[in-house]
Write a protein that holds these residues in place. Structure first.
Motif, mmCIF file in Angstrom:
data_model
loop_
_atom_site.group_PDB
_atom_site.id
_atom_site.type_symbol
_atom_site.label_atom_id
_atom_site.label_comp_id
_atom_site.label_asym_id
_atom_site.label_seq_id
_atom_site.Cartn_x
_atom_site.Cartn_y
_atom_site.Cartn_z
ATOM 1 N N VAL A 6 -0.764 4.599 -4.974
ATOM 2 C CA VAL A 6 -2.065 4.275 -5.859
ATOM 3 C C VAL A 6 -1.433 4.357 -7.574
ATOM 4 C CG1 VAL A 6 -4.281 4.991 -6.617
ATOM 5 C CG2 VAL A 6 -3.624 5.515 -4.223
ATOM 6 N N LYS A 23 -4.396 0.297 -5.113
ATOM 7 C CA LYS A 23 -3.301 0.471 -4.447
ATOM 8 C C LYS A 23 -2.323 -0.604 -4.919
ATOM 9 C CE LYS A 23 -6.171 1.190 -0.245
ATOM 10 N NZ LYS A 23 -6.811 0.704 0.997
ATOM 11 N N VAL A 27 -0.350 5.062 1.439
ATOM 12 C CA VAL A 27 -1.759 5.537 1.191
ATOM 13 C C VAL A 27 -2.620 5.779 2.380
ATOM 14 C CG1 VAL A 27 -3.887 4.944 -0.240
ATOM 15 C CG2 VAL A 27 -1.927 3.931 -0.875
ATOM 16 N N ASN A 63 0.780 -1.237 -0.077
ATOM 17 C CA ASN A 63 -0.012 -0.064 -0.111
ATOM 18 C C ASN A 63 0.797 1.335 0.002
ATOM 19 O OD1 ASN A 63 -2.414 -1.582 -0.002
ATOM 20 N ND2 ASN A 63 -2.179 -1.622 2.500
#
Length: 355
Positions: free
Chosen positions: A45, A51, A339, A42
């Motif tokens: 993006v 992700k 993220v 993660n």
């Protein structure tokens, strides 16, 4: 140009050492080289909106890369002149860290005797001094500084006193402008409070016990915000029990300075275990109660080191950060390759060499 100046200074200082100049006790040239391969989940993006993870070469996972000079001169009567210049750099690219400063990790000169040391320059803050020994994970990249960068903070334009008396430690720091990248180095004529930093610490380290308490305050870094403050109170302790060493710690944070305003309480605990001389195993949990935004992220992490020699180590670390309510704690820090609102797993394996 910076590289040429740096090399010239290194050659000049090395020549002085070889000549044994000015009755110097000695000039130590030292450093740390640390590189690893790292996986992060993660971490961003992708173009399709999903992700994505990241696999990269990462430097400074066990200890930040550095190169420095440290020296002293006996002035007689128990008094010494002391100095230290220390540069931080990225081993994977060769670039300087700390905003491109030549000696961004430390650059100071001072005097020392039996009553302590008084130094002036760019120096580690007192939280850094105290908690390097009180972090269960010894300041690996997945550790205490990921929760607050002030744990590895430095102060420009600072005057620092540090003394130790039969195990009792006292220290004080005052900076006339803790970040010289600000216009005028935060030393603005007629505006006394701009960019000031004040800090005091007390502690005790003797035998198996090590305990410290630190207060740190920074003023706003503009004329408009100089009356606002960022305050921290940090306390920590460790106690060696044979091959085991447990750690506990706490930090209170309060700020009304725009950009860093907030209130939180950071709690951490961990354990270090050394089954044999060559192996060091450590684990810890760091929990941040951010009351100003109703966020409660935490970091679980562990690391292992195998000493190939006194100066070379293999190491591995694993970390898991849990976020909620939009918090953005990554395993290496807030907003660092993660993220927002997502949990993250990080794994790094590498090699470090000390000289």
């Amino acid at each position: 140009m910076k590289r040429k100046v740096w090399m010239a200074m290194a050659m000049a200082m090395t020549s002085t050492l070889a000549a044994g100049g000015a009755k110097a006790d000695g000039l130590q040239i030292y450093g740390i080289l640390d590189n690893s391969v790292e996986y992060l989940s993660n971490a961003g993006v992708a173009a399709n909106g999903n992700k994505s993870s990241l696999f990269r070469v990462s430097n400074g996972s066990q200890a930040p890369n550095r190169f420095g000079f440290k020296g002293s001169e006996d002035l007689g009567g128990g008094l010494k002149a002391i100095m230290q210049l220390e540069a931080g750099f990225n081993l994977d690219s060769g670039q300087l860290q700390q905003g491109g400063r030549m000696f961004g990790r430390q650059a100071y000169v001072g005097l020392q005797n039996g009553w302590g040391a008084l130094t002036i320059g760019r120096q580690k803050n007192l939280i850094y001094d105290a908690f390097l020994e009180l972090d269960p994970l010894s300041y690996y990249s997945y550790s205490l500084p990921a929760l607050d960068a002030q744990f590895v903070g430095k102060a420009d334009n600072s005057i620092k006193y540090a003394g130790s008396f039969n195990g009792f430690k006292v220290a004080g720091l005052f900076s006339t402008g803790y970040d010289a990248t600000i216009a005028n180095g935060a030393q603005v004529p007629g505006e006394w409070r701009v960019g000031k930093e004040y800090s005091v610490s007390v502690g005790y380290a003797n035998g198996p016990l090590n305990v410290s308490l630190v207060y740190d305050q920074q003023q706003g870094t503009s004329v408009a915000t100089q009356g606002r403050t960022t305050q921290r109170v940090a306390a920590g302790a460790s106690y060696a029990l044979g091959n085991f060493k447990p750690y506990v710690g706490y930090q209170w944070y309060l700020s009304d300075v725009p950009g860093v305003a907030g209130r939180n309480e950071l709690y951490f605990a961990g354990l270090q275990y050394r089954p044999v001389t060559e192996v060091i195993l450590s684990g810890a949990i760091y929990y941040n109660n951010i009351t100003s935004s109703n966020q409660h992220p935490y970091l679980l992490a562990a690391n292992a080191a195998y000493l190939l020699s006194k100066r070379t180590q293999l190491f591995a670390e694993v970390g898991f950060s849990r976020n909620q309510n939009g918090s953005n704690l990554g395993v290496t820090g807030y907003g660092m390759s993660v993220v927002p609102g997502s949990n993250q797993l990080g794994v790094a394996v590498g090699l470090s060499h000390f000289f």
